[in-house]
Structure formats: C-alpha cells, structure tokens
Design a protein around this motif. Sequence first.
Motif, PDB file in Angstrom:
ATOM      1  N   GLY A 282     -24.127 -19.956  33.337  1.00 21.09           N
ATOM      2  CA  GLY A 282     -23.581 -20.207  34.670  1.00 21.09           C
ATOM      3  C   GLY A 282     -23.282 -18.954  35.472  1.00 21.09           C
ATOM      4  O   GLY A 282     -22.348 -18.935  36.266  1.00 21.09           O
ATOM      5  N   ARG A 283     -24.114 -17.917  35.315  1.00 22.99           N
ATOM      6  CA  ARG A 283     -23.868 -16.653  36.017  1.00 22.99           C
ATOM      7  C   ARG A 283     -24.921 -16.341  37.071  1.00 22.99           C
ATOM      8  O   ARG A 283     -25.011 -15.208  37.544  1.00 22.99           O
ATOM      9  CB  ARG A 283     -23.802 -15.493  35.007  1.00 22.99           C
ATOM     10  N   PHE A 284     -25.722 -17.331  37.460  1.00 22.48           N
ATOM     11  CA  PHE A 284     -26.816 -17.066  38.389  1.00 22.48           C
ATOM     12  C   PHE A 284     -26.391 -17.294  39.828  1.00 22.48           C
ATOM     13  O   PHE A 284     -25.701 -18.269  40.151  1.00 22.48           O
ATOM     14  CB  PHE A 284     -28.014 -17.967  38.074  1.00 22.48           C
ATOM     15  N   LEU A 285     -26.812 -16.377  40.718  1.00 23.99           N
ATOM     16  CA  LEU A 285     -26.607 -16.482  42.163  1.00 23.99           C
ATOM     17  C   LEU A 285     -27.979 -16.533  42.823  1.00 23.99           C
ATOM     18  O   LEU A 285     -28.798 -15.624  42.628  1.00 23.99           O
ATOM     19  CB  LEU A 285     -25.810 -15.285  42.684  1.00 23.99           C
ATOM     20  N   PHE A 286     -28.226 -17.588  43.592  1.00 18.05           N
ATOM     21  CA  PHE A 286     -29.560 -17.841  44.137  1.00 18.05           C
ATOM     22  C   PHE A 286     -29.640 -17.344  45.572  1.00 18.05           C
ATOM     23  O   PHE A 286     -29.441 -18.083  46.531  1.00 18.05           O
ATOM     24  CB  PHE A 286     -29.859 -19.338  44.054  1.00 18.05           C
ATOM     25  N   GLY A 287     -29.916 -16.046  45.723  1.00 16.86           N
ATOM     26  CA  GLY A 287     -30.163 -15.492  47.050  1.00 16.86           C
ATOM     27  C   GLY A 287     -31.577 -15.832  47.493  1.00 16.86           C
ATOM     28  O   GLY A 287     -32.535 -15.636  46.733  1.00 16.86           O
ATOM     29  N   ILE A 288     -31.708 -16.358  48.708  1.00 15.23           N
ATOM     30  CA  ILE A 288     -33.012 -16.811  49.181  1.00 15.23           C
ATOM     31  C   ILE A 288     -33.315 -16.202  50.552  1.00 15.23           C
ATOM     32  O   ILE A 288     -32.406 -15.810  51.289  1.00 15.23           O
ATOM     33  CB  ILE A 288     -33.094 -18.345  49.285  1.00 15.23           C
ATOM     34  N   GLY A 289     -34.608 -16.137  50.884  1.00 15.06           N
ATOM     35  CA  GLY A 289     -35.010 -15.647  52.193  1.00 15.06           C
ATOM     36  C   GLY A 289     -36.381 -16.161  52.567  1.00 15.06           C
ATOM     37  O   GLY A 289     -37.168 -16.571  51.698  1.00 15.06           O
ATOM     38  N   GLY A 290     -36.675 -16.126  53.864  1.00 17.61           N
ATOM     39  CA  GLY A 290     -37.950 -16.618  54.355  1.00 17.61           C
ATOM     40  C   GLY A 290     -39.052 -15.580  54.385  1.00 17.61           C
ATOM     41  O   GLY A 290     -40.223 -15.910  54.560  1.00 17.61           O
ATOM     42  N   GLY A 291     -38.692 -14.313  54.217  1.00 18.02           N
ATOM     43  CA  GLY A 291     -39.707 -13.266  54.160  1.00 18.02           C
ATOM     44  C   GLY A 291     -40.206 -12.823  55.524  1.00 18.02           C
ATOM     45  O   GLY A 291     -39.954 -13.467  56.542  1.00 18.02           O
ATOM     46  N   TRP A 292     -40.928 -11.699  55.522  1.00 15.28           N
ATOM     47  CA  TRP A 292     -41.441 -11.097  56.752  1.00 15.28           C
ATOM     48  C   TRP A 292     -42.945 -10.838  56.701  1.00 15.28           C
ATOM     49  O   TRP A 292     -43.576 -10.631  57.738  1.00 15.28           O
ATOM     50  CB  TRP A 292     -40.726  -9.770  57.015  1.00 15.28           C
ATOM     51  N   ASN A 293     -43.533 -10.855  55.501  1.00 14.27           N
ATOM     52  CA  ASN A 293     -44.937 -10.483  55.354  1.00 14.27           C
ATOM     53  C   ASN A 293     -45.816 -11.726  55.476  1.00 14.27           C
ATOM     54  O   ASN A 293     -46.011 -12.472  54.518  1.00 14.27           O
ATOM     55  CB  ASN A 293     -45.147  -9.796  53.999  1.00 14.27           C
ATOM     56  N   ALA A 294     -46.345 -11.949  56.685  1.00 16.85           N
ATOM     57  CA  ALA A 294     -47.121 -13.165  56.963  1.00 16.85           C
ATOM     58  C   ALA A 294     -48.347 -13.266  56.062  1.00 16.85           C
ATOM     59  O   ALA A 294     -48.686 -14.354  55.582  1.00 16.85           O
ATOM     60  CB  ALA A 294     -47.533 -13.197  58.427  1.00 16.85           C
ATOM     61  N   GLU A 295     -49.026 -12.134  55.829  1.00 19.26           N
ATOM     62  CA  GLU A 295     -50.237 -12.171  55.004  1.00 19.26           C
ATOM     63  C   GLU A 295     -49.921 -12.547  53.560  1.00 19.26           C
ATOM     64  O   GLU A 295     -50.685 -13.272  52.910  1.00 19.26           O
ATOM     65  CB  GLU A 295     -50.947 -10.819  55.019  1.00 19.26           C
ATOM     66  N   GLU A 296     -48.794 -12.043  53.055  1.00 20.18           N
ATOM     67  CA  GLU A 296     -48.406 -12.348  51.684  1.00 20.18           C
ATOM     68  C   GLU A 296     -48.177 -13.849  51.513  1.00 20.18           C
ATOM     69  O   GLU A 296     -48.689 -14.469  50.572  1.00 20.18           O
ATOM     70  CB  GLU A 296     -47.131 -11.570  51.315  1.00 20.18           C
ATOM     71  N   MET A 297     -47.408 -14.442  52.417  1.00 17.61           N
ATOM     72  CA  MET A 297     -47.104 -15.873  52.260  1.00 17.61           C
ATOM     73  C   MET A 297     -48.327 -16.736  52.554  1.00 17.61           C
ATOM     74  O   MET A 297     -48.491 -17.801  51.952  1.00 17.61           O
ATOM     75  CB  MET A 297     -45.901 -16.274  53.096  1.00 17.61           C
ATOM     76  N   GLU A 298     -49.219 -16.289  53.447  1.00 17.30           N
ATOM     77  CA  GLU A 298     -50.436 -17.057  53.710  1.00 17.30           C
ATOM     78  C   GLU A 298     -51.310 -17.155  52.469  1.00 17.30           C
ATOM     79  O   GLU A 298     -51.995 -18.167  52.254  1.00 17.30           O
ATOM     80  CB  GLU A 298     -51.204 -16.415  54.870  1.00 17.30           C
TER      81      GLU A 298
END
Length: 284
Positions: free
Chosen positions: A107-123
């Motif tokens: 029970g020690r996990f922290l779920f930091g999330i983000g939408g990202g900035w690198n369009a080519e990477e996510m595509e």
Amino acid sequence: MDFGAAIFFTDYSMGPADLARALEERGFDSVWAPEHSHIPLSRRSPFPQGGDLPKKYYDVMDPFVTLSAAAAATKRLKVGTGVCLVIQRDTIQTAKLVASIDQVSGGRFLFGIGGGWNAEEMEDHGTVFKSRFKRMREQIEAMTEIWTNEKPEYHGEIVDFPPMMTWPKPVQKPRPPVLVGGAFPWAARRAIRYGDGWFPIAGGARYGDPLDYLPRFRQMAEEAGRDPRSLPVTLGGAPEDPDLLKRYRDLGVVRVNFPVPPAKADEVLPILDRLAKLKRQLQA
C-alpha cells in the motif's frame, strides 16, 4: 512537508534499490520515476523546457519495474510514477500493474499521471493527441471501476469494456492516490474533477509561480464543492530555498519533489545529504 526525489532510472544511473534505501535512511517520504516508452526520430513536438531533448528521455526504464525494485528494498518509502503516461498504455493492463505494485509494496504506491506532450510518441501507441485528456479521464474512471468492483464494466466514448473479473485489488482503498500532473489551470481542473491530488511543477514560464497559482487552486476546489484538504499538492521541481519552501508549505503543499540526476552514487548521495539537511532546517 514531506520530501521526495525524482529520477530517470537508466542503465547508467544509481539503481532503484540502492537509491530507495538511501532515501529511506535519510528520512525521505518517496521516490518518483517518470516514463517515456520511446522517442520517435521525428521531432515535431518541441521539448517543453526548450532546447534539445536530454538523453535521459530516450534511455529511461519502465517505472513499474524500477519502482517494484525500490519497494522491495524498503519498508516505509512510498513509490510513485512521476508521471505515468496512461494515455499510451492499455487501460486494463495498467489497472493490474497499479494494483499489483500496491500489493507488493504493502500500500505504498502513488499514481502520478499525465497526458504527455510528445504527439509523435503517443501516436505510435494509437493515441490521438487532441483527445488525450478525455482518454486519460475515462481511463482513470475505468481503472477505478476495476479496482473497486468485483465485476467491473465501463462504457465511455474511448474506453469501453463489458463486465469482467480481474484481480488483485489494491491495498489502498478505494484506490491508490491518483495525482494529476500538469500546469495551472488545466491540470488543476482535472485534479479537482477526478483526482486525489494535484502534481504541478514549480516555476518556469510554462508552469508559472506556485505562490500565485496555489491560492487560486484552493479557491477553484472550493467553488467546485471539494475540500482543498482532499486534494493535497505535490510540487515537483522544487527549489532548494528554505524560505520559498516554507511559503509553499503554508499554502498547503504537502510534499516537494527534488530532481536527482541519472548518475551513480558518488554524484547522487551528496545531493541527498544536502537535501536531508534542508529538510532538517525546515523542521527546526
């Protein structure tokens, strides 16, 4: 106010187990690992901080692997993604990863999330850049269904699945804290809408001055009907300035994260010692 350290774990950095033990020994609260699955050779997306993209972005290891090693080597240290690019990940598999590391770590996990900035990477992952934040919200809503229900199902515009059965469930209830990363006011609104905390970066033209946006964030939370205390702020990229840190603490920041270079122990440990001394100053 707790202290955390963020590092790009690479094959030339200090290992996650050794760093985690060093942090725990010095009274740190947490260790944070970012992620990039890859960096496309096409560089249409500019690096948000300007200039050339640092080599560590190409080389960083998977955060769930490195944080599992960090958790196994420690007893109290929290392990967090800073941040996980959920929009590049399969929703169901990521829900299992999060629940598994929360179980392994007790029970020690922290779920930091983000939408990202690198369009080519996510595509390359099949993610549409313009709708990435809708996808991220639906993913977190869907994962929460998986973590909290015996027979979860979810039906959104992007994420959709029929009833299923999947374990384990997380140790933390109802879910590991979801800390929404990003700048004011956009990520602040997302944190208020579906997060358990906000994870901005201190300073810089892109992020603004925390002394300005922190009071405005609290006001936004209240106007949305949420108690600001239910949305703790973890401030990344923190300055080694005791006066500023005290002001951030007075404005409700519960944790500050300091960047650590992807280097070996002889370079990293003196930095940790310096930060531990700063922490003692603040506590005095």
